[in-house]
Design a protein around this motif. Structure first.
Motif, PDB file in Angstrom:
ATOM      1  N   ASP A 142     -91.810  43.494  84.402  1.00  0.00           N
ATOM      2  CA  ASP A 142     -91.620  44.888  84.800  1.00  0.00           C
ATOM      3  C   ASP A 142     -92.783  45.358  85.662  1.00  0.00           C
ATOM      4  OD1 ASP A 142     -89.176  45.767  83.896  1.00  0.00           O
ATOM      5  OD2 ASP A 142     -89.898  46.289  81.906  1.00  0.00           O
ATOM      6  N   SER A 169     -85.239  45.431  74.499  1.00  0.00           N
ATOM      7  CA  SER A 169     -85.104  44.363  75.485  1.00  0.00           C
ATOM      8  C   SER A 169     -83.727  43.709  75.403  1.00  0.00           C
ATOM      9  CB  SER A 169     -86.200  43.313  75.272  1.00  0.00           C
ATOM     10  OG  SER A 169     -87.484  43.889  75.339  1.00  0.00           O
ATOM     11  N   ARG A 211     -81.188  46.069  76.887  1.00  0.00           N
ATOM     12  CA  ARG A 211     -81.316  46.102  78.339  1.00  0.00           C
ATOM     13  C   ARG A 211     -80.649  44.882  78.984  1.00  0.00           C
ATOM     14  NH1 ARG A 211     -87.206  46.502  81.403  1.00  0.00           N
ATOM     15  NH2 ARG A 211     -86.440  46.808  83.532  1.00  0.00           N
ATOM     16  N   THR A 212     -80.770  43.727  78.344  1.00  0.00           N
ATOM     17  CA  THR A 212     -80.118  42.518  78.842  1.00  0.00           C
ATOM     18  C   THR A 212     -78.613  42.728  78.963  1.00  0.00           C
ATOM     19  OG1 THR A 212     -81.779  41.111  77.778  1.00  0.00           O
ATOM     20  CG2 THR A 212     -79.704  40.065  78.393  1.00  0.00           C
ATOM     21  N   TYR A 246     -83.780  39.851  79.171  1.00  0.00           N
ATOM     22  CA  TYR A 246     -85.017  40.621  79.163  1.00  0.00           C
ATOM     23  C   TYR A 246     -85.672  40.384  77.808  1.00  0.00           C
ATOM     24  CZ  TYR A 246     -83.891  43.374  83.364  1.00  0.00           C
ATOM     25  OH  TYR A 246     -83.628  43.778  84.654  1.00  0.00           O
ATOM     26  N   ARG A 247     -86.997  40.313  77.772  1.00  0.00           N
ATOM     27  CA  ARG A 247     -87.718  40.022  76.540  1.00  0.00           C
ATOM     28  C   ARG A 247     -89.144  40.518  76.696  1.00  0.00           C
ATOM     29  NH1 ARG A 247     -90.983  35.970  78.189  1.00  0.00           N
ATOM     30  NH2 ARG A 247     -90.255  34.630  79.886  1.00  0.00           N
ATOM     31  N   LEU A 248     -89.913  40.475  75.619  1.00  0.00           N
ATOM     32  CA  LEU A 248     -91.333  40.755  75.730  1.00  0.00           C
ATOM     33  C   LEU A 248     -92.023  39.545  76.356  1.00  0.00           C
ATOM     34  CD1 LEU A 248     -92.278  42.476  72.339  1.00  0.00           C
ATOM     35  CD2 LEU A 248     -91.816  43.542  74.552  1.00  0.00           C
ATOM     36  N   CYS A 261     -91.161  44.690  79.836  1.00  0.00           N
ATOM     37  CA  CYS A 261     -90.312  43.515  79.632  1.00  0.00           C
ATOM     38  C   CYS A 261     -90.623  42.430  80.659  1.00  0.00           C
ATOM     39  CB  CYS A 261     -88.838  43.891  79.734  1.00  0.00           C
ATOM     40  SG  CYS A 261     -88.279  45.069  78.497  1.00  0.00           S
TER      41      CYS A 261
END
Length: 566
Positions: free
Chosen positions: A94, A172, A175-176, A268-270, A549
């Motif tokens: 991001d 996340s 959001r994916t 999306y992920r951390l 993300c």
């Protein structure tokens, strides 16, 4: 005679050359010579795929090698970090921290789709909501932020806070699904505007559900789950009838989007700790040929927190605490333009184009905290925190979907109730011996404490003991003797919180504490160093930790060919 022979050779050579070109054609298999993407059916593939689409809000970060954990100042000497060489693959991150506006969109979706006034879903919205009470202080008046920071439009582009690690992970995942839902609608695989007009608690879109069982997405509504008519090259074909066999039309094949379509984005992920630190340091700005010219102390060049550029000389390059009782400078000449957090993009980006990688808010990363990074076990895409799962298979032999009745909620140590999954998603279970037997790369579902907290690592381990003997003292002989807080529900349905008051605990480290990186508006400049690391319980939130993300990159490391200099 010689001329005739020569002409024959040229003709044969030409035919051979022509066959060679034909066999290597874009839509012809080099393995079988069969036609790919034949309208009559057969193997369908995204032959025109060029590169991964950049998801909303993301910036490309080209991977490479770097020295992880190399801090410029280490006044604590607390064995919290040691320099080690790591390599990370290219990924996306991001451009800014997740803002209040972005998180409010998530909350709005949850409230519309899973109405809190319905018994099955009453804990979903509340469990995802940030803890606005993090702003309170026993000897400070901060009620303005408590009441306004999350929802008031004046703070719309400020980074969201009061979000614990688990909530950040769930955002996340949401959001994916929303991004891929939009992509499939754009490409003609989902009915236009169905994501707004048709969605309900029993009709939602999940990326993994669509890939596994596309007809089950959106509750199996065929009016919403289209067959990609605008995009699919696989058309129904008609067969000529005979006396014995009447004419028939074959059904379309491969009409739903798949991973091989190249349309669906990775999750999306951390970011992992290694990814975050690599992206924050942005040593690419120090590169000359194949080396880095020195080590940055901060995400920007130089050893000072103020800008040296002529037009903005003296301006602070990040939002952090200047000194005791000084969070932003004197009125009328503010050092960093903020007293608490600040709007994203208020300070210059680093060499990757990422904003606020130091200051404003610290940020959650994916990793479980341990005092050291085990580079002997891994020096590629390092990450501690893997918990492997697989789809739960039902009696019909197909993957089970979560429903309102089978949805699972977790009660955290602080009493907050959060949804572990949502209706319409695929139910997950831990991997077992079917996946782990005779493997060398992993041996169980939960690998969070590998080589640091597993039975063989503990000082209590006795070779040859049976599992039954080891199990008797499992609680007393843990590798990390951290407090065990617990929440139970009594026979009347009341929540009973059990706080661990033991004075014999030796650490706060366990498998549920996560790393957070970067300094914040509450921190001194010491913490702005990208290599600094701290940890916090994953189910707790603060007024100075936010998140952003990341997304893995598939395909080549970079889009452009390499040159000696940038």
């Amino acid at each position: 005679m010689t001329v005739r022979l020569l002409m024959s050779m040229i003709v044969v050579l030409g035919v051979a050359t022509g066959c060679s070109k034909k066999s290597n054609a874009k839509n012809t298999s080099s393995a079988t010579g069969w036609k790919i993407n034949d309208k009559k059916g057969g193997f369908q593939y995204a032959s025109n795929f060029k590169k991964q689409e950049t998801g909303p809000g993301l910036v490309m970060v080209e991977g490479g090698t770097f020295t992880m954990g190399k801090v410029q100042d280490d006044v604590m000497h607390d064995w919290n970090n040691t320099p080690n060489q790591q390599h990370v693959q290219s990924f996306y991150m991001d451009e800014t921290e997740v803002t209040n506006l972005m998180y409010m969109e998530y909350l709005d979706w949850l409230k519309r789709v899973f109405p809190p006034d319905q018994e099955n879903y009453k804990n979903i919205y509340e469990g995802a909501s940030p803890d606005t009470l993090v702003w309170r202080n026993r000897l400070g008046y901060n009620e303005t932020m408590t009441n306004n920071y999350l929802r008031h439009p004046a703070y719309a582009n400020y980074p969201v806070v009061g979000v614990n690690w688990i909530q950040a992970v769930e955002f996340s995942k949401w959001r994916t699904d929303r991004v891929n839902e939009n992509v499939l609608e754009r490409e003609g695989f989902l009915k236009k505007d169905a994501k707004v007009t048709e969605v309900s608690a029993d009709k939602t879109f999940s990326t993994e559900t669509y890939l596994n069982q596309p007809t089950k997405a959106f509750g199996g509504d065929e009016k919403v789950i289209l067959k990609g008519r605008k995009n699919s090259k696989a058309k129904p074909t008609k067969t000529k009838g005979t006396k014995d066999q009447p004419a028939a039309e074959s059904a379309q094949k491969n009409v739903y989007a798949q991973r091989s379509s190249g349309l669906i984005l990775p999750e999306y992920r951390l970011p992992t700790e290694a990814e975050w630190e690599y992206a924050a340091a942005a040593d690419v700005g120090q590169r000359e040929y194949n080396i880095y010219r020195g080590q940055k102390k901060y995400p920007w060049s130089g050893t000072y927190t103020r800008s040296g550029k002529r037009k903005v000389r003296g301006d602070q390059l990040a939002n952090f605490k200047q000194g005791k009782g000084d969070y932003g400078g004197i009125a009328g000449w503010s050092d960093d333009g903020a007293d608490i957090t600040n709007a994203v993009k208020s300070y210059p980006p680093n060499d990757f184009g990422l904003y606020d990688m130091a200051g404003n808010v610290a940020e959650w990363v994916a990793d479980v905290y341990r005092p050291i990074v085990d580079d002997e076990a891994s020096d590629f895409n390092y990450y501690r925190g893997n918990v492997y799962t697989k789809n739960k298979i039902g009696e019909d032999g197909k993957a089970e979907l979560v429903t309102g009745e089978t949805q699972v909620f977790d009660t955290l140590a602080n009493g907050r109730v959060m949804a572990r999954n949502y209706p319409g998603q695929l139910a997950q279970v831990p991997v077992d011996e079917k996946e782990t037997y005779l493997r060398q790369n992993f041996d169980k579902s939960d690998e969070r404490n590998y080589r640091d907290g597993d039975k063989q690592s503990t000082r209590y381990f006795k070779f040859g003991n049976s599992e039954e003997e080891d199990g008797k003292n499992k609680t007393q002989q843990r590798m990390y003797d951290s407090p065990v807080h617990n929440v139970t529900v009594d026979s009347l349905g009341n929540m009973v919180r059990k706080y661990d008051k033991s004075s014999k605990r030796t650490t706060l480290v366990n498998d549920n504490v996560r790393v957070y990186k970067g300094g914040s508006w509450r921190d001194r400049a010491y913490w702005l160093d990208p290599a600094q690391r701290r940890y916090f319980p994953q189910d707790m939130a603060t007024d100075y930790i936010g998140f952003r993300c990341a997304m893995s990159r598939v395909g080549p490391k970079a889009d452009k060919k390499k040159r000696p200099r940038n």
